[in-house]
Design a protein around this motif. Structure first.
Motif: not given
Length: 111
Positions: A43-47, A51-65
């Motif tokens: 259950p802690l996996y989902t939480v 919680a880290t989904l947005l930072p993961g997307i943000a670092v991916g966008v910055r990597r593409l930049h």
């Protein structure tokens, strides 16, 4: 450990650039932690994932930049297999030297 914590500190910062080290160390730590949580503490996996989904997307966008590509290219990942391969190739490329359309060269995370 700072390679993992820096993207978390930049929680929703989509502007700027992220070097290869910053992106790949964050991704490897993320996968390792998610694997351990999925195997041992379900259950802690989902939480943690949410919680880290947005930072993961943000670092991916910055990597593409960093490779002078639009962050919107991240949506290519929704194309099964082909999209993931394209993003993998882009994430593995060396970033542009000096300033590009998305800002100055990142000093942190340079490989």
């Amino acid at each position: 450990m700072n390679w993992y914590l820096d993207p978390l500190r930049k929680y929703a910062q989509f502007s700027g650039r992220a070097g290869r080290k910053e992106y790949w160390y964050f991704t490897l730590w993320q996968l390792g932690i998610l694997f351990v949580l999925a195997v041992f503490i379900g259950p802690l996996y989902t939480v943690y994932f949410l919680a880290t989904l947005l930072p993961g997307i943000a670092v991916g966008v910055r990597r593409l930049h960093d490779v002078n590509r639009s962050g919107g290219l991240l949506f290519v990942g929704f194309i099964p297999l082909v999209g993931w391969i394209i993003l993998l190739v882009l994430a593995a490329q060396e970033g542009t030297k000096g300033p590009n359309d998305y800002g100055a060269e990142s000093v942190v995370g340079r490989a």
